[in-house]
Design an enzyme around this catalytic site. Structure first.
Site, PDB file in Angstrom:
ATOM      1  N   ASP A  31       0.718  -1.170  -0.158  1.00 24.70           N
ATOM      2  CA  ASP A  31       0.156  -0.102  -0.067  1.00 24.70           C
ATOM      3  C   ASP A  31       0.737   1.469  -0.145  1.00 24.70           C
ATOM      4  OD1 ASP A  31      -3.125   0.749   0.907  1.00 24.70           O
ATOM      5  OD2 ASP A  31      -1.859   2.257   1.067  1.00 24.70           O
ATOM      6  N   ASN A  88     -12.939  -2.557   2.474  1.00 19.77           N
ATOM      7  CA  ASN A  88     -13.760  -1.436   2.422  1.00 19.77           C
ATOM      8  C   ASN A  88     -14.653  -1.233   1.352  1.00 19.77           C
ATOM      9  OD1 ASN A  88     -12.351  -0.685   4.894  1.00 19.77           O
ATOM     10  ND2 ASN A  88     -10.824   0.575   3.764  1.00 19.77           N
ATOM     11  N   GLY A  94     -15.435   3.525   3.488  1.00 17.44           N
ATOM     12  CA  GLY A  94     -14.340   4.235   3.438  1.00 17.44           C
ATOM     13  C   GLY A  94     -13.526   3.735   2.425  1.00 17.44           C
ATOM     14  N   GLN A  95     -14.307   3.231   1.330  1.00 19.02           N
ATOM     15  CA  GLN A  95     -13.755   2.745   0.104  1.00 19.02           C
ATOM     16  C   GLN A  95     -13.300   4.154  -0.795  1.00 19.02           C
ATOM     17  OE1 GLN A  95     -15.803   0.263  -2.711  1.00 19.02           O
ATOM     18  NE2 GLN A  95     -14.071  -0.253  -3.950  1.00 19.02           N
ATOM     19  N   SER A  96     -11.920   4.021  -1.374  1.00 23.74           N
ATOM     20  CA  SER A  96     -11.504   5.390  -2.191  1.00 23.74           C
ATOM     21  C   SER A  96     -10.869   4.999  -3.605  1.00 23.74           C
ATOM     22  CB  SER A  96     -10.428   5.939  -1.440  1.00 23.74           C
ATOM     23  OG  SER A  96      -9.278   5.259  -1.210  1.00 23.74           O
ATOM     24  N   HIS A 101     -10.448  -4.605  -3.512  1.00 20.21           N
ATOM     25  CA  HIS A 101      -9.166  -4.726  -2.932  1.00 20.21           C
ATOM     26  C   HIS A 101      -9.333  -5.384  -1.436  1.00 20.21           C
ATOM     27  CE1 HIS A 101      -9.876  -0.633  -2.676  1.00 20.21           C
ATOM     28  NE2 HIS A 101      -9.430  -0.553  -1.523  1.00 20.21           N
ATOM     29  N   HIS A 103      -7.401  -5.319   1.985  1.00 16.75           N
ATOM     30  CA  HIS A 103      -6.034  -4.855   2.720  1.00 16.75           C
ATOM     31  C   HIS A 103      -5.722  -5.831   3.728  1.00 16.75           C
ATOM     32  CE1 HIS A 103      -6.807  -0.319   2.225  1.00 16.75           C
ATOM     33  NE2 HIS A 103      -7.897  -0.621   2.051  1.00 16.75           N
TER      34      HIS A 103
HETATM   35  P1  DGP Z   1      -9.483   2.146   0.131  1.00 23.59           P
HETATM   36  O1  DGP Z   1      -9.513   3.382   0.849  1.00 23.59           O
HETATM   37  O2  DGP Z   1      -9.955   1.001   0.871  1.00 23.59           O
HETATM   38  O3  DGP Z   1     -10.164   2.285  -1.312  1.00 23.59           O
HETATM   39  O4  DGP Z   1      -8.203   1.703  -0.026  1.00 23.59           O
HETATM   40  C1  DGP Z   1      -7.267   2.253  -1.142  1.00 23.59           C
HETATM   41  C2  DGP Z   1      -5.708   1.887  -0.790  1.00 23.59           C
HETATM   42  O5  DGP Z   1      -4.951   2.275  -1.871  1.00 23.59           O
HETATM   43  C3  DGP Z   1      -5.046   3.184   0.267  1.00 23.59           C
HETATM   44  O6  DGP Z   1      -4.772   2.371   1.327  1.00 23.59           O
HETATM   45  C4  DGP Z   1      -3.805   3.963  -0.560  1.00 23.59           C
HETATM   46  C5  DGP Z   1      -3.902   2.869  -1.888  1.00 23.59           C
HETATM   47  N1  DGP Z   1      -3.513   3.446  -3.007  1.00 23.59           N
HETATM   48  C6  DGP Z   1      -4.130   4.400  -3.604  1.00 23.59           C
HETATM   49  N2  DGP Z   1      -3.514   4.741  -4.681  1.00 23.59           N
HETATM   50  C7  DGP Z   1      -2.360   3.755  -4.568  1.00 23.59           C
HETATM   51  C8  DGP Z   1      -1.327   3.666  -5.467  1.00 23.59           C
HETATM   52  O7  DGP Z   1      -1.413   4.282  -6.954  1.00 23.59           O
HETATM   53  N3  DGP Z   1      -0.333   2.821  -5.389  1.00 23.59           N
HETATM   54  C9  DGP Z   1      -0.359   1.941  -4.295  1.00 23.59           C
HETATM   55  N4  DGP Z   1       0.717   0.875  -3.948  1.00 23.59           N
HETATM   56  N5  DGP Z   1      -1.387   2.013  -3.339  1.00 23.59           N
HETATM   57  C10 DGP Z   1      -2.413   2.971  -3.591  1.00 23.59           C
END
Ligand code: DGP
Length: 115
Positions: A31, A88, A94-96, A101, A103
């Site tokens: 992450d 998420n 809290g999904q962004s 995916h 975690h």
């Molecule tokens: P969520 O909030 O559950 O959708 O988590 C998205 C996660 O993705 C967050 O912890 C940060 C990670 N993330 C976002 N963009 C990138 C990226 O370009 N590369 C990596 N390795 N992680 C990313």
């Protein structure tokens, strides 16, 4: 593949991201913004927006995501101490990033309930 999706691009290898694990169905990588000593994302190669978008056709992939999370935890020596696998989902979840995916978080005690 959704060409506007950052995780599709990562899974395709477009950014040269180092994979912790890869197979025909899923890839795993660190992450970008780790919330624990171990914070790995496990994603399907297929663009599936969220857990809510998954169908019966995705049963094998969903199983694979969780089994790979457990495998990585074991490889990293945190299976005994414990870890968390989180999906998420949607705004309140809290999904962004809108590509499904898991975690994998571990390496420290994780509070419950989450914020
Ligand atoms: P969520 O909030 O559950 O959708 O988590 C998205 C996660 O993705 C967050 O912890 C940060 C990670 N993330 C976002 N963009 C990138 C990226 O370009 N590369 C990596 N390795 N992680 C990313």
């Amino acid at each position: 593949m959704d060409t506007s999706c950052i995780f599709c691009k990562i899974a395709s290898g477009a950014f040269g991201t180092a994979f912790v694990h890869e197979d025909d169905a899923v890839v795993a990588f660190e992450d970008l913004n780790p919330q624990a000593p171990h914070h790995v994302l496990i994603i399907p190669r297929e663009h599936v927006v969220s857990l809510s978008s998954a169908s019966d056709a995705h049963d094998a992939m969903l199983s694979r995501l969780l089994r790979v999370a457990a495998k990585i935890a074991s490889e990293r020596g945190i299976a005994e101490s414990g870890y968390r696998a989180v999906i998420n989902t949607g705004p309140d979840g809290g999904q962004s990033v809108f590509h499904l995916h898991v975690h994998l978080l571990g390496g420290r005690p994780l509070a419950w309930p989450p914020g």
